[in-house]
Design a protein around this motif. Structure first.
Motif, PDB file in Angstrom:
ATOM      1  N   GLY A   1       0.931  -0.943   0.032  1.00 42.68           N
ATOM      2  CA  GLY A   1      -0.048   0.039  -0.154  1.00 42.68           C
ATOM      3  C   GLY A   1       0.479   1.291   0.309  1.00 42.68           C
ATOM      4  N   ASP A   2       2.114   1.761  -0.095  1.00 40.93           N
ATOM      5  CA  ASP A   2       3.079   2.259  -0.442  1.00 40.93           C
ATOM      6  C   ASP A   2       3.551   2.617  -1.737  1.00 40.93           C
ATOM      7  N   ASP A   3       2.436   3.667  -2.113  1.00 49.86           N
ATOM      8  CA  ASP A   3       2.792   3.479  -3.797  1.00 49.86           C
ATOM      9  C   ASP A   3       3.516   4.472  -3.923  1.00 49.86           C
TER      10      ASP A   3
ATOM     11  N   TYR B   1       5.850  -2.706 -16.470  1.00 48.50           N
ATOM     12  CA  TYR B   1       4.547  -3.283 -16.184  1.00 48.50           C
ATOM     13  C   TYR B   1       4.214  -2.674 -14.775  1.00 48.50           C
ATOM     14  N   HIS B   2       5.585  -3.492 -13.704  1.00 44.56           N
ATOM     15  CA  HIS B   2       5.234  -3.131 -12.580  1.00 44.56           C
ATOM     16  C   HIS B   2       5.252  -1.600 -12.307  1.00 44.56           C
ATOM     17  N   ARG B   3       5.267  -0.967 -12.727  1.00 42.61           N
ATOM     18  CA  ARG B   3       5.611   0.743 -12.947  1.00 42.61           C
ATOM     19  C   ARG B   3       4.560   1.328 -13.270  1.00 42.61           C
TER      20      ARG B   3
ATOM     21  N   GLN C   1      -5.815  -6.351 -19.014  1.00 41.26           N
ATOM     22  CA  GLN C   1      -6.741  -5.277 -18.664  1.00 41.26           C
ATOM     23  C   GLN C   1      -7.367  -4.171 -18.198  1.00 41.26           C
ATOM     24  N   ALA C   2      -6.043  -4.059 -17.260  1.00 48.84           N
ATOM     25  CA  ALA C   2      -5.617  -2.753 -16.681  1.00 48.84           C
ATOM     26  C   ALA C   2      -5.863  -1.839 -18.002  1.00 48.84           C
ATOM     27  N   LEU C   3      -5.277  -1.487 -19.089  1.00 52.64           N
ATOM     28  CA  LEU C   3      -4.835  -0.724 -20.447  1.00 52.64           C
ATOM     29  C   LEU C   3      -6.606  -0.951 -20.646  1.00 52.64           C
TER      30      LEU C   3
ATOM     31  N   ARG D   1      -0.684   3.008 -12.338  1.00 57.76           N
ATOM     32  CA  ARG D   1      -2.356   3.538 -12.375  1.00 57.76           C
ATOM     33  C   ARG D   1      -2.715   4.011 -11.063  1.00 57.76           C
ATOM     34  N   GLU D   2      -1.938   3.380 -10.055  1.00 53.58           N
ATOM     35  CA  GLU D   2      -2.211   3.057  -8.110  1.00 53.58           C
ATOM     36  C   GLU D   2      -2.262   4.859  -7.647  1.00 53.58           C
TER      37      GLU D   2
END
Length: 500
Positions: free
Chosen positions: A406-408, A434-436, A473-475, A441-442
């Motif tokens: 949770g620490d984005d 992808y991770h970045r 899906q996120a895209l 997004r978050e």
């Protein structure tokens, strides 16, 4: 004498294991044409000389051909050059050197060769029990010859790299370099250590020195690995192709083909990657990294049964925790949660077994815990790993663990370091990008998130059986870039700074 006791220990059950000793700046441009031209010219010259030799000294009809080198001699040459050796040949060499040190316990060279062979055997089989044996042999060599023993010092650096203890590898490697500055095989060891520590300037200096001293297959392969880390994939591919073409044994050629296959896979070139992996396995049936590569590519091609079999064969011969993680994720992508759990449990067991041999597998364990276990535990482990050896892989894994807990905001700092050339993250990894993108997004940074998720799928659309579908899906959820008119007064507006 202690050395004599070490030699006698070889005859006891457990052998040695039972003993008491358990000019390229970071971010700069690659010297593509000039340096590669020299290597290619050198390769052509060697080829011409070999060709001339065939013309000048043709084999006479019925004349006996030169015998093939004995297996022990082949492995000895490979170990001396720091290149992969065939496992059966290694076993012969180890048996020979164990006999040597039993009869001559003060032979520093034989102890050093024995230690280096144990390191290579441990690396190729993922059997960490070899590493205490290697350390005992290499220290026995140092006792027999305390000064100027670059062979033993280099062996200890190789051992530390195999254990993923990059600080210790740097210490031993620099000591080996001081003992013999012209020993070119020390430079690849230092490249591994500096890369693991995230020291990009030292990596660049060492790369330049290696290129000056050595342009043979082993040097080319290691230079290609640094090029890959810099994101210079065409140069990396050329270096690896030259290395494979110039290899002197099937095991060595198979190793460089496996690396070429991995590079093709990272680019999403499935058929080319599979061709490299298949040829590597044909040349060396013990090439487990290539078998795991086959599993990766076959899964991406939809040939699932073959992919599962390839992973199982790889793990049977080399129980590498990374392969277990990949196989578990493949099972999970197929909806086989129980089979995935079996692999994940085996992963934990293999990490514990590796730790008993002094191997640091905190990185792979942290990656696993982030997605399939306890993210808080992953964060604790990866923070400790970052303090010990802050390489690019650790930066990516730590950033993802921070995201999972949770620490984005802090997560983005590490994800940026893993993907931004200005921070040393030049490697073009679909997973890192992808991770970045998911972290952005978050944080509701939708423009950069969309850009990075698109880049991940462009780099390798098949990068993970679990995460590539999530990226799509996120895209799709982010949608297309909004088609909005330019706001009034835009020409006088203050520019938006990155991260604002």
């Amino acid at each position: 004498m202690e050395i004599e006791r070490d030699a006698r220990a070889l005859g006891r059950p457990g052998g040695l294991a039972g003993g008491p000793l358990g000019n390229l700046a970071a971010g700069g441009e690659p010297p593509r044409r000039r340096r590669r031209g020299r290597w290619i010219a050198a390769g052509v010259a060697v080829s011409l000389l070999v060709g001339c030799g065939i013309v000048l000294w043709p084999s006479r009809h019925g004349a006996p051909q030169p015998p093939e080198p004995a297996p022990g001699a082949q492995a000895l040459a490979a170990v001396a050059l720091g290149v992969p050796a065939a496992l059966p040949d290694l076993a012969v060499l180890i048996g020979q050197r164990e006999a040597e040190v039993r009869s001559r316990p003060g032979d520093a060279h034989s102890w050093a060769v024995l230690g280096a062979a144990y390191v290579e055997q441990g690396r190729r089989t993922a059997d960490a029990a070899n590493y205490p044996r290697a350390e005992r042999a290499l220290r026995a060599s140092l006792k027999a010859k305390p000064r100027g023993n670059a062979d033993a010092l280099g062996g200890l650096a190789a051992l530390a790299n195999a254990r993923r203890d990059f600080r210790t590898a740097r210490t031993w490697g620099e000591a080996a370099l001081k003992a013999d500055p012209k020993r070119w095989t020390t430079y690849p060891l230092l490249l591994d250590a500096y890369t693991g520590l995230g020291d990009h300037k030292a990596t660049g200096r060492t790369l330049d020195k290696l290129a000056e001293l050595r342009s043979g297959p082993a040097g080319l392969a290691r230079i290609g690995a640094v090029y890959r880390d810099r994101g210079w994939r065409e140069d990396a591919a050329a270096s690896l192709a030259d290395a494979a073409a110039g290899a002197s044994t099937p095991a060595e050629q198979a190793a460089w083909l496996e690396r070429a296959g991995q590079l093709s896979w990272e680019r999403g070139e499935r058929e080319e990657a599979l061709a490299h992996f298949d040829e590597a396995v044909r040349l060396d049936s013990d090439q487990r990294a290539a078998q795991a590569g086959q599993g990766r590519v076959l899964a991406a091609l939809g040939r699932t049964t073959e992919a599962l079999n390839a992973y199982r064969v790889a793990l049977a011969g080399q129980p590498n925790p990374r392969y277990a993680l990949e196989l578990g994720e493949l099972y999970e992508s197929l909806g086989l949660a129980r089979a995935a759990k079996v692999e994940y449990d085996l992963l934990r067991n293999r990490v514990r077994a590796a730790a008993a041999g002094g191997v640091d597998e905190e990185l792979v364990l942290g990656v696993f815990e982030s997605d399939h276990g306890d993210p808080a535990e992953a964060l604790r482990r990866l923070r400790d790993e970052w303090r010990r050896q802050p390489g690019i892989e650790v930066a990516d894994a730590l950033g993802w663990a921070l995201h999972r807990t949770g620490d984005d905001r802090e997560a983005l700092r590490f994800a940026t370091a893993a993907t931004d050339k200005a921070h040393g993250g030049g490697v073009r990894s679909a997973l890192f990008v992808y991770h970045r993108g998911m972290i952005e997004r978050e944080l509701e940074r939708y423009g950069p998130a969309r850009r990075h998720l698109q880049e991940a799928l462009r780099v390798n659309p098949y990068f993970s059986p679990l995460r590539a579908p999530l990226a799509r899906q996120a895209l799709a959820a982010l949608g297309d870039v909004p088609d909005e008119p330019v706001p009034t007064g835009a020409s006088t507006a203050r520019p938006v700074t990155p991260g604002s």
